[in-house]
Motif scaffolding. Structure first.
Motif, short mmCIF file in Angstrom:
data_model
loop_
_atom_site.label_atom_id
_atom_site.label_comp_id
_atom_site.label_asym_id
_atom_site.label_seq_id
_atom_site.Cartn_x
_atom_site.Cartn_y
_atom_site.Cartn_z
N THR A 108 0.79 -1.23 0.00
CA THR A 108 0.00 0.00 0.00
C THR A 108 0.82 1.28 0.00
O THR A 108 0.28 2.36 -0.23
CB THR A 108 -0.93 0.03 1.23
OG1 THR A 108 -0.13 -0.09 2.42
CG2 THR A 108 -1.93 -1.11 1.18
N GLY A 109 2.10 1.19 0.29
CA GLY A 109 2.89 2.41 0.37
C GLY A 109 2.77 3.06 1.73
O GLY A 109 2.09 2.56 2.63
N ARG A 110 3.40 4.19 1.88
CA ARG A 110 3.52 4.83 3.20
C ARG A 110 2.20 5.30 3.78
O ARG A 110 2.07 5.46 4.99
CB ARG A 110 4.50 6.00 3.11
CG ARG A 110 4.09 7.08 2.17
CD ARG A 110 5.21 8.10 1.96
NE ARG A 110 5.58 8.75 3.20
CZ ARG A 110 6.50 9.72 3.28
NH1 ARG A 110 7.14 10.10 2.18
NH2 ARG A 110 6.78 10.27 4.42
N PHE A 111 1.19 5.56 2.94
CA PHE A 111 -0.08 6.09 3.46
C PHE A 111 -1.08 4.99 3.80
O PHE A 111 -2.12 5.28 4.38
CB PHE A 111 -0.68 7.08 2.46
CG PHE A 111 0.18 8.29 2.22
CD1 PHE A 111 0.38 9.23 3.22
CD2 PHE A 111 0.83 8.46 1.01
CE1 PHE A 111 1.19 10.34 3.01
CE2 PHE A 111 1.64 9.56 0.78
CZ PHE A 111 1.82 10.50 1.78
N ILE A 113 -3.18 3.31 2.00
CA ILE A 113 -4.48 3.39 1.33
C ILE A 113 -4.71 2.11 0.52
O ILE A 113 -3.89 1.73 -0.31
CB ILE A 113 -4.55 4.62 0.41
CG1 ILE A 113 -4.36 5.90 1.25
CG2 ILE A 113 -5.87 4.66 -0.35
CD1 ILE A 113 -4.26 7.15 0.42
N LEU A 114 -5.83 1.46 0.78
CA LEU A 114 -6.13 0.20 0.12
C LEU A 114 -6.69 0.41 -1.27
O LEU A 114 -7.65 1.19 -1.47
CB LEU A 114 -7.13 -0.61 0.94
CG LEU A 114 -6.70 -1.05 2.35
CD1 LEU A 114 -7.84 -1.81 3.03
CD2 LEU A 114 -5.46 -1.92 2.30
N SER A 115 -6.11 -0.26 -2.23
CA SER A 115 -6.63 -0.24 -3.59
C SER A 115 -7.75 -1.27 -3.72
O SER A 115 -8.02 -2.04 -2.79
CB SER A 115 -5.52 -0.56 -4.58
OG SER A 115 -5.09 -1.91 -4.41
N LYS A 116 -8.36 -1.32 -4.89
CA LYS A 116 -9.40 -2.32 -5.14
C LYS A 116 -8.82 -3.73 -5.02
O LYS A 116 -9.45 -4.62 -4.46
CB LYS A 116 -9.98 -2.09 -6.54
CG LYS A 116 -11.16 -2.99 -6.85
CD LYS A 116 -11.75 -2.66 -8.21
CE LYS A 116 -12.95 -3.55 -8.52
NZ LYS A 116 -13.54 -3.22 -9.87
N GLU A 117 -7.59 -3.91 -5.51
CA GLU A 117 -6.93 -5.21 -5.41
C GLU A 117 -6.61 -5.56 -3.96
O GLU A 117 -6.77 -6.71 -3.54
CB GLU A 117 -5.65 -5.21 -6.24
CG GLU A 117 -4.78 -6.45 -6.11
CD GLU A 117 -5.48 -7.74 -6.57
OE1 GLU A 117 -4.96 -8.83 -6.26
OE2 GLU A 117 -6.54 -7.65 -7.22
N ASP A 118 -6.18 -4.57 -3.18
CA ASP A 118 -5.89 -4.81 -1.76
C ASP A 118 -7.15 -5.27 -1.03
O ASP A 118 -7.10 -6.22 -0.23
CB ASP A 118 -5.37 -3.53 -1.09
CG ASP A 118 -3.99 -3.13 -1.60
OD1 ASP A 118 -3.19 -4.02 -1.89
OD2 ASP A 118 -3.73 -1.92 -1.70
N LYS A 119 -8.26 -4.63 -1.30
CA LYS A 119 -9.52 -4.99 -0.65
C LYS A 119 -9.94 -6.41 -1.04
O LYS A 119 -10.49 -7.15 -0.22
CB LYS A 119 -10.61 -3.98 -1.01
CG LYS A 119 -10.36 -2.59 -0.41
CD LYS A 119 -11.43 -1.60 -0.85
CE LYS A 119 -11.14 -0.22 -0.27
NZ LYS A 119 -12.14 0.79 -0.71
N ARG A 120 -9.68 -6.77 -2.29
CA ARG A 120 -10.01 -8.12 -2.73
C ARG A 120 -9.20 -9.16 -1.96
O ARG A 120 -9.72 -10.20 -1.53
CB ARG A 120 -9.75 -8.26 -4.24
CG ARG A 120 -10.14 -9.64 -4.80
CD ARG A 120 -9.51 -9.90 -6.15
NE ARG A 120 -8.06 -10.03 -6.06
CZ ARG A 120 -7.44 -11.12 -5.64
NH1 ARG A 120 -8.13 -12.18 -5.24
NH2 ARG A 120 -6.12 -11.16 -5.61
N VAL A 121 -7.92 -8.87 -1.75
CA VAL A 121 -7.04 -9.80 -1.03
C VAL A 121 -7.47 -9.90 0.43
O VAL A 121 -7.46 -11.00 1.02
CB VAL A 121 -5.57 -9.36 -1.14
CG1 VAL A 121 -4.68 -10.24 -0.28
CG2 VAL A 121 -5.11 -9.40 -2.59
N VAL A 122 -7.85 -8.78 1.04
CA VAL A 122 -8.33 -8.79 2.42
C VAL A 122 -9.57 -9.67 2.53
O VAL A 122 -9.69 -10.50 3.44
CB VAL A 122 -8.64 -7.36 2.92
CG1 VAL A 122 -9.37 -7.40 4.27
CG2 VAL A 122 -7.37 -6.54 3.03
N GLU A 123 -10.50 -9.51 1.59
CA GLU A 123 -11.73 -10.28 1.58
C GLU A 123 -11.42 -11.78 1.42
O GLU A 123 -12.01 -12.63 2.10
CB GLU A 123 -12.63 -9.82 0.44
CG GLU A 123 -14.09 -10.23 0.57
CD GLU A 123 -14.77 -9.58 1.77
OE1 GLU A 123 -15.64 -10.25 2.37
OE2 GLU A 123 -14.42 -8.44 2.13
#
Length: 374
Positions: A108-111, A113-123
């Protein structure tokens, strides 16, 4: 080493240039589970922290594939390897889902912030570890078992190829221990995840592991499959056991037997005698047992706890001389306990022993496990 995904060469680990364990040689194909066992203070956590990069290795090399870990950048390593150690994280007003999402930090980088792909992986991680029912709960207010599952989901959010776990079943009850280790096996199959962990529970280590590394002293004691490690008498020596026993073949751990002349003879079989054997040990009463086939469930605990055990070779009729030996012991005992209501065709000699005890006016107790004493 091309066939191995994770391997070490003459790895030496320790603190402040002082070696704790030297010449550690590990070789794991992708998707295998390695468990470290050994007495307290043997260096299990030191090895895991060194593999995870939290401790500087003193010598040797750790490879992931063909790349040495020291040649990987921090963010690259975080994408390859995830770590869940015993330290508990501190959270303030974070839901379980938010804790899981922090596992995306390498992407996600220093901030953060979750991208659409990040949210998919979390799910996907929440579904994989089956924590949908607690995703909105405050992480600080759930049970230790639930927290361990959340931390595993967090680790899986890193999409690692290798997972490092230090005593992951500590503080978990038997339900969560089994669920947690079953999840590891599930992820190994579905994700081809390689797992390196330490466990205190030897019976679980034997069942879940593809390889086991035994630690004691300055050098590794043994490395191999559970069948190669759990050989007769080895665990007792590894842990310097002076009391009780551990049966490597079936994972039975028993306390020290009561010594002396047996005052009770137990006729058992099929696992019905184990609670009796352990009750008599707790009561400090010396006993004998038989006739038990050597492959019977009752044979290992009887061998560990009884003064005398009359054993018969598996899959063969009981020899007549065994009955005579048993009768001689019964003659010396004041009481006979029988845990069997019915006897199989190969066990009629035990029915003969019960009849003999009755004819010689011994005090008889017939014990049915589900109904209690009669």
């Amino acid at each position: 080493m091309d066939s191995y995904y994770f391997y070490t060469k003459r790895l030496c680990v320790g603190y402040k240039e002082k070696a704790v364990i030297k010449d550690i040689e590990i070789s794991l194909p992708k998707g295998e589970i390695l468990t470290l066992i050994g007495p307290n203070g043997a260096g299990k956590s030191t090895v895991l922290k060194s593999i995870a990069g939290q401790l500087k290795t003193l010598d040797g090399v750790i490879y992931l594939g063909k790349t040495a870990l020291t040649d990987m950048k921090v963010d690259e390593r975080a994408k390859k390897m995830s770590v869940v150690l015993t330290e508990k994280i501190k959270t303030e007003m974070m839901t379980c889902e938010e804790v899981v999402a922090t596992g995306r930090y390498p992407y996600t980088g220093r901030f953060g912030i979750l991208s659409k792909e990040d949210k998919r992986v979390v799910e996907e991680a929440i579904g994989l570890i089956h924590i949908e029912d607690i995703r909105e709960k405050d992480f600080a207010k759930i049970s230790d078992g639930q927290k361990q599952r959340v931390m595993l989901a967090r680790a899986m959010c890193q999409e690692p190829e290798i997972l490092i776990l230090d005593e992951p079943t500590s503080y978990l009850d038997v339900k969560y221990k089994l669920e947690f280790l079953s999840l590891l096996q599930e992820m190994r199959r579905k994700k081809e995840l390689t797992v390196i962990m330490s466990l205190h529970e030897l019976e679980l280590a034997e069942r879940v592991s593809d390889k086991i590394l035994c630690l004691k002293g300055e050098y590794t004691e043994k490395y191999g499959t559970p069948g190669e490690v759990f050989t007769e008498g080895y665990i007792k020596g590894l842990f310097d056991m002076t009391k009780g026993s551990f049966d490597e073949e079936n994972g039975n751990m028993e306390l020290e037997p009561v010594k002396g002349v047996p005052e009770i003879f137990v006729i058992a079989g099929g696992g019905t005698g184990r609670p009796i054997f352990r009750r008599l040990q707790r009561e400090g009463k010396a006993f004998a047992a038989g006739i038990l086939y050597e492959n019977d469930l009752d044979f290992p605990p009887a061998k560990a706890l009884a003064v005398n055990v009359i054993g018969a070779k598996a899959f063969e009729p009981m020899a007549a001389e065994l009955a005579e030996q048993a009768k001689q012991i019964i003659d010396q005992c004041g009481r006979v306990i029988c845990t069997r209501k019915n006897f199989g065709s190969f066990e009629m000699m035990n029915k003969e022993l019960l009849d003999y005890a009755m004819k010689t006016n011994k005090r008889i107790e017939i014990y049915e496990i589900q109904k209690g004493m009669k």
